[in-house]
Scaffold this motif. Structure first.
Motif, mmCIF file in Angstrom:
data_model
loop_
_atom_site.group_PDB
_atom_site.id
_atom_site.type_symbol
_atom_site.label_atom_id
_atom_site.label_comp_id
_atom_site.label_asym_id
_atom_site.label_seq_id
_atom_site.Cartn_x
_atom_site.Cartn_y
_atom_site.Cartn_z
ATOM 1 N N SER A 66 13.359 -19.842 2.167
ATOM 2 C CA SER A 66 13.947 -18.608 2.687
ATOM 3 C C SER A 66 13.837 -17.537 1.614
ATOM 4 C CB SER A 66 15.416 -18.819 3.064
ATOM 5 O OG SER A 66 15.528 -19.722 4.143
ATOM 6 N N PHE A 67 13.249 -16.411 1.967
ATOM 7 C CA PHE A 67 13.012 -15.343 1.013
ATOM 8 C C PHE A 67 13.952 -14.178 1.296
ATOM 9 C CE2 PHE A 67 9.202 -17.758 0.583
ATOM 10 C CZ PHE A 67 8.750 -17.533 -0.712
ATOM 11 N N LYS A 68 14.545 -13.630 0.223
ATOM 12 C CA LYS A 68 15.295 -12.390 0.313
ATOM 13 C C LYS A 68 14.387 -11.293 -0.225
ATOM 14 C CE LYS A 68 19.828 -14.544 -0.268
ATOM 15 N NZ LYS A 68 21.079 -14.592 -1.088
ATOM 16 N N LEU A 69 13.668 -10.686 0.697
ATOM 17 C CA LEU A 69 12.673 -9.711 0.286
ATOM 18 C C LEU A 69 13.344 -8.460 -0.262
ATOM 19 C CD1 LEU A 69 10.134 -10.083 3.217
ATOM 20 C CD2 LEU A 69 10.136 -11.220 0.994
ATOM 21 N N GLY A 70 12.867 -8.009 -1.422
ATOM 22 C CA GLY A 70 13.415 -6.828 -2.071
ATOM 23 C C GLY A 70 12.662 -5.576 -1.678
ATOM 24 N N GLY A 71 12.783 -4.577 -2.524
ATOM 25 C CA GLY A 71 12.102 -3.304 -2.242
ATOM 26 C C GLY A 71 13.049 -2.329 -1.576
ATOM 27 N N SER A 72 12.784 -1.060 -1.715
ATOM 28 C CA SER A 72 13.628 -0.016 -1.144
ATOM 29 C C SER A 72 13.289 0.186 0.321
ATOM 30 C CB SER A 72 13.424 1.305 -1.903
ATOM 31 O OG SER A 72 13.722 1.140 -3.275
ATOM 32 N N PRO A 73 14.308 0.339 1.169
ATOM 33 C CA PRO A 73 14.027 0.593 2.590
ATOM 34 C C PRO A 73 13.419 1.968 2.764
ATOM 35 C CG PRO A 73 16.364 0.850 2.126
ATOM 36 C CD PRO A 73 15.738 0.328 0.866
ATOM 37 N N PRO A 74 12.663 2.166 3.841
ATOM 38 C CA PRO A 74 12.056 3.479 4.069
ATOM 39 C C PRO A 74 13.122 4.541 4.289
ATOM 40 C CG PRO A 74 11.805 2.082 5.998
ATOM 41 C CD PRO A 74 12.337 1.208 4.907
ATOM 42 N N ALA A 75 12.807 5.753 3.903
ATOM 43 C CA ALA A 75 13.750 6.852 4.085
ATOM 44 C C ALA A 75 14.013 7.071 5.565
ATOM 45 C CB ALA A 75 13.195 8.118 3.447
ATOM 46 N N GLU A 76 15.224 7.588 5.837
ATOM 47 C CA GLU A 76 15.598 7.813 7.234
ATOM 48 C C GLU A 76 14.651 8.799 7.890
ATOM 49 O OE1 GLU A 76 19.523 9.137 9.833
ATOM 50 O OE2 GLU A 76 19.649 8.843 7.664
ATOM 51 N N GLY A 77 14.103 8.414 9.045
ATOM 52 C CA GLY A 77 13.176 9.256 9.764
ATOM 53 C C GLY A 77 11.738 9.067 9.364
ATOM 54 N N ALA A 78 11.500 8.307 8.275
ATOM 55 C CA ALA A 78 10.123 8.101 7.837
ATOM 56 C C ALA A 78 9.450 7.067 8.725
ATOM 57 C CB ALA A 78 10.107 7.632 6.384
ATOM 58 N N GLU A 79 8.168 7.292 8.989
ATOM 59 C CA GLU A 79 7.415 6.356 9.806
ATOM 60 C C GLU A 79 7.031 5.137 8.983
ATOM 61 O OE1 GLU A 79 4.091 8.178 11.563
ATOM 62 O OE2 GLU A 79 5.243 9.670 12.690
ATOM 63 N N PRO A 80 7.142 3.935 9.546
ATOM 64 C CA PRO A 80 6.748 2.747 8.802
ATOM 65 C C PRO A 80 5.250 2.763 8.525
ATOM 66 C CG PRO A 80 7.146 2.212 11.108
ATOM 67 C CD PRO A 80 7.581 3.627 10.912
ATOM 68 N N GLY A 81 4.880 2.183 7.386
ATOM 69 C CA GLY A 81 3.472 2.134 7.029
ATOM 70 C C GLY A 81 2.700 1.212 7.949
ATOM 71 N N ALA A 82 1.427 1.545 8.121
ATOM 72 C CA ALA A 82 0.582 0.734 8.988
ATOM 73 C C ALA A 82 0.313 -0.619 8.346
ATOM 74 C CB ALA A 82 -0.729 1.466 9.251
ATOM 75 N N SER A 83 0.232 -1.654 9.177
ATOM 76 C CA SER A 83 -0.077 -2.984 8.676
ATOM 77 C C SER A 83 -1.541 -3.026 8.245
ATOM 78 C CB SER A 83 0.172 -4.031 9.760
ATOM 79 O OG SER A 83 1.516 -4.007 10.169
ATOM 80 N N PRO A 84 -1.829 -3.767 7.176
ATOM 81 C CA PRO A 84 -3.233 -3.849 6.745
ATOM 82 C C PRO A 84 -4.086 -4.574 7.779
ATOM 83 C CG PRO A 84 -1.872 -5.410 5.543
ATOM 84 C CD PRO A 84 -0.935 -4.557 6.322
ATOM 85 N N ARG A 85 -5.320 -4.149 7.892
ATOM 86 C CA ARG A 85 -6.286 -4.833 8.758
ATOM 87 C C ARG A 85 -7.006 -5.878 7.927
ATOM 88 N NH1 ARG A 85 -10.152 -0.549 10.933
ATOM 89 N NH2 ARG A 85 -11.312 -2.463 11.394
ATOM 90 N N ILE A 86 -6.783 -7.136 8.320
ATOM 91 C CA ILE A 86 -7.370 -8.247 7.574
ATOM 92 C C ILE A 86 -8.573 -8.765 8.335
ATOM 93 C CG2 ILE A 86 -6.966 -10.538 6.603
ATOM 94 C CD1 ILE A 86 -4.016 -9.861 6.457
ATOM 95 N N GLY A 87 -9.672 -8.931 7.632
ATOM 96 C CA GLY A 87 -10.861 -9.469 8.261
ATOM 97 C C GLY A 87 -10.848 -10.978 8.219
ATOM 98 N N ALA A 88 -11.633 -11.559 7.367
ATOM 99 C CA ALA A 88 -11.737 -13.016 7.299
ATOM 100 C C ALA A 88 -10.770 -13.586 6.267
ATOM 101 C CB ALA A 88 -13.167 -13.424 6.943
ATOM 102 N N LEU A 89 -10.140 -14.670 6.616
ATOM 103 C CA LEU A 89 -9.324 -15.430 5.679
ATOM 104 C C LEU A 89 -10.043 -16.737 5.402
ATOM 105 C CD1 LEU A 89 -6.759 -16.139 4.085
ATOM 106 C CD2 LEU A 89 -5.783 -17.000 6.221
ATOM 107 N N ARG A 90 -10.395 -16.927 4.164
ATOM 108 C CA ARG A 90 -11.054 -18.163 3.763
ATOM 109 C C ARG A 90 -10.060 -19.002 2.993
ATOM 110 N NH1 ARG A 90 -14.974 -18.039 0.253
ATOM 111 N NH2 ARG A 90 -16.012 -19.867 1.123
ATOM 112 N N LEU A 91 -9.878 -20.209 3.474
ATOM 113 C CA LEU A 91 -8.934 -21.140 2.861
ATOM 114 C C LEU A 91 -9.731 -22.342 2.376
ATOM 115 C CD1 LEU A 91 -5.855 -21.536 2.441
ATOM 116 C CD2 LEU A 91 -5.805 -22.728 4.632
ATOM 117 N N ILE A 92 -9.643 -22.603 1.091
ATOM 118 C CA ILE A 92 -10.399 -23.711 0.513
ATOM 119 C C ILE A 92 -9.427 -24.796 0.065
ATOM 120 C CG2 ILE A 92 -12.022 -24.386 -1.311
ATOM 121 C CD1 ILE A 92 -12.938 -21.462 -1.411
ATOM 122 N N ASP A 93 -9.480 -25.938 0.754
ATOM 123 C CA ASP A 93 -8.694 -27.116 0.380
ATOM 124 C C ASP A 93 -7.211 -26.782 0.168
ATOM 125 O OD1 ASP A 93 -8.162 -29.739 -0.213
ATOM 126 O OD2 ASP A 93 -8.780 -29.594 -2.319
ATOM 127 N N GLY A 94 -6.580 -26.183 1.218
ATOM 128 C CA GLY A 94 -5.156 -25.882 1.132
ATOM 129 C C GLY A 94 -4.303 -27.112 1.412
#
Length: 642
Positions: free
Chosen positions: A125-153
């Protein structure tokens, strides 16, 4: 000289930049990156080396990445280690449209350690830190991820609450001529049962690319329970646009509790298949078709995860149901000998139940299991099968909220009549349940009851009942109960009725002991009982036939399931040998016995007649009219007696 000064002025900065780049080490930024990552995740993050290869597609690599455990957990092994992780960043997209595009992420030999302790603490369970966005500010766009390569996970999951300890191996594959895909295997134990799972998914080219459905193929076995999932998901991150077919089979639906989070009573072997999707915050299992023991099972289910407990909503129907398959829902052993797919353990449980001297369910009702989920169930059965089964149809509306059970109603169809009950069971602090219920038996066709016994007949059966009791099982609730029960019958055949109610051998023996002709017709039967602390006491018991009148009295102890009844037969026409015949009925509900004739029985019978037990009081008249209709023999008999 001017051009020399200009060359020198330009060359010195370039030389300084060149020297800086030649001497610069990206490792110098590690403390900053570690601090930012540690603050965001709420736990220590360390990196051994950091590399950046600049360009329009910039590659950022981290070596020796380590994510630690939260306070209170040992530092070895850590929550996660990745010998090498890298991502490609499209700088041109970032400059032109401020869009974060990551064409590829590669994780080389990642290892994760998931721990859940008995006290409820865990390292995942993670308690994610960081400052919350300012009131009225639009949330940032999620990154567009292409390929995920997983080697021997690899991952090791050990969660005490789930009684689980299993390992997962996962990797991406790039087969020739086909898209990349992810494959994973799990082996170990889950819910204290062996678990094996094999997953094959599609290419994670873009987890939110709604133009490219993501294929899923999962085969899972948790103990004897088998799960197969086939289909596609349009948006796998949100589990949206699912077109999946789910097939589940096993010996007992109770074993699904660890997989669904919903406690289900023991059942007979089952197999169901249907469409699985996710919408409005709920996992939905629709177009369900399958079997439960000898019964068919159809309809829909939905499970909504909740902060306190999940919510199950189900609308289910059966074309034909064997009530023995539903025995676990009332605390009895489900099924019958020969039910398809039975395990050896289930056959042994049925043998023990048959050998038990008790008829009423004695298994404690688990309040923690009841409180594990809120359940809203509507169930209908168009037809009921089973040898000697007098019921034609079944309908149940049940709601379980915070452990409180409401059945409103339970309804059996019997010919043109019905048996209806409304019950509420409320959990108490001492682990028991307080039960309150009312029962209505209205204008039931005796001919239908006679058919179940393999005989003919006619007439009407009615009655009402109520009960209040407290206990940990059905047996304890009835054994402590208070209430009343009144039954009225008009018409029908006595021998058929006794055989249907008590079985062929005992029914015939009882007819013989009463001295009543085998095929005599019933003109009226009235039975009125009071229930006090689990003892069902006779107030009125009258059977009026063409040639005899049978009266009776005594008690039935619901807690001990013990019978102490007497019956007395009087002929309407006196002849030699037609003297009153008293008999006793003892034994248990499961094994009743006719007692030898005793002098005391005659005295009890005579005293009962003197007290008026032979004729019902006028107070029963509304019940008689309600149960079997007006202007009948019972009503005339009651008015005459009054």
């Amino acid at each position: 000289m001017g051009w020399r000064r200009w060359a020198l002025g330009l060359g010195l900065p370039l030389l300084a930049i060149g020297v800086f780049l030649a001497l610069f080490r990206w490792d110098w930024l590690i403390p900053i990156v570690e601090a930012r990552a540690s603050a965001a995740l709420g736990r220590p993050v360390t990196i051994e080396h950091l590399h950046v290869s600049l360009g329009l597609i910039t590659t950022i690599s981290a070596e020796g990445l380590r994510v630690g455990n939260p306070p209170g957990f040992e530092d070895a092994p850590p929550f996660a280690t990745v010998p090498r992780a890298s991502l490609d960043l499209d700088v041109s997209a970032l400059i032109q449209s401020r869009e974060i595009v990551i064409p590829q992420v590669t994780l080389d030999r990642p290892s994760v350690e998931v721990i859940g302790r008995a006290d409820g603490s865990n390292n995942y369970s993670f308690k994610l830190g960081g400052s919350p966005p300012a009131e009225g500010a639009e949330p940032g766009a999620s990154p567009r991820i292409g390929a995920l390569r997983l080697i021997d996970g690899q991952a090791h999951v050990a969660i005490n609450k789930l009684r689980s300890d299993f390992r997962i191996n996962a990797a991406t594959e790039d087969p020739a001529g086909a898209e990349s895909r992810i494959v994973a295997q799990a082996r170990g134990t889950y819910a204290a049962q062996p678990i094996t799972a094999d997953l094959q998914g599609g290419a994670i080219l873009n987890l939110r690319d709604k133009e490219r459905p993501w294929p899923v193929q999962l085969d899972l076995a948790n103990g004897p329970t088998k799960v197969a999932l086939r289909g596609t998901v349009q948006d796998p991150v949100a589990f949206a646009g699912a077109d999946l077919r789910l097939d589940i089979s096993g010996p007992d639906m109770a074993l699904l509790a660890p997989l669904t989070g919903v406690a289900i009573p023991a059942t007979t072997p089952f197999r169901v298949t249907g469409k699985l999707d996710y919408a409005a915050g709920a996992f939905r299992f629709s177009d369900v078709e399958g079997r439960l023991g000898r019964s068919d099972l159809n309809g829909r289910f939905s499970i909504t995860p909740g902060d306190e407990r999940p919510v199950l909503d189900a609308d289910v129907f059966s074309r034909r149901v064997d009530l023995a398959d539903l025995g676990g829902f009332v605390g009895t052993t489900p099924g019958r000998v020969g039910t398809p797919g039975q395990t050896a353990a289930q056959r042994q449980a049925l043998s023990r139940a048959e050998a038990s001297p008790r008829m009423l369910p004695t298994a404690p009702i688990s309040i923690p299991r009841l409180r594990a989920a809120d359940i809203h169930l509507r169930y209908r059965a168009a037809a009921i099968e089973g040898k000697g089964m007098p019921f034609d149809s079944l309908g149940v509306t049940a709601d379980i909220e915070d452990g409180t059970i409401r059945l409103h109603p339970v309804q059996f169809g019997i010919g043109q009549g019905r048996l209806v009950g409304d019950f509420t069971l409320t959990p108490l602090e001492n682990g028991a349940l307080r039960a309150k219920g009312e029962l209505e038996l209205r204008r039931v066709d005796i001919s239908r009851l006679m058919q179940a016994a393999g005989a003919g007949g006619s007439g009407t059966l009615g009655g009402v009942g109520r009960i209040e009791g407290t206990g940990r099982s059905v047996s304890e609730i009835l054994g402590s109960g208070n209430g009343a029960l009144t039954l009225v019958t008009v018409g029908g055949n006595l021998s058929s009725l006794l055989v249907d109610l008590s079985g062929l051998q005992f029914g015939n023996a009882l007819l013989s002991a009463l001295g009543v002709p085998a095929r005599t017709e019933i003109e009226c039967l009235i039975a009125d009982f009071g229930l006090t602390r689990g003892r069902l006491s006779t107030k009125t018991l009258l059977l009026d036939t063409q040639s005899h009148v049978v009266s009776g009295g005594g008690t039935a102890d619901l807690g001990r399931e013990a019978l102490d009844l007497w019956l007395r037969t009087n002929s309407k026409r006196f002849t030699v040998g037609s003297l009153p015949t008293p008999i006793g009925i003892g034994g248990t509900f499961k094994n009743p016995a006719i007692l030898p004739e005793l002098g005391e029985l005659a005295a009890r019978g005579g005293a009962a007649i003197g007290l008026g037990i032979l004729f019902p009081p006028l107070a029963l008249l509304p019940t008689i009219q309600f149960g079997v209709g007006e202007n009948n023999q019972c009503e005339r008999l009651t008015r005459r007696a009054g």
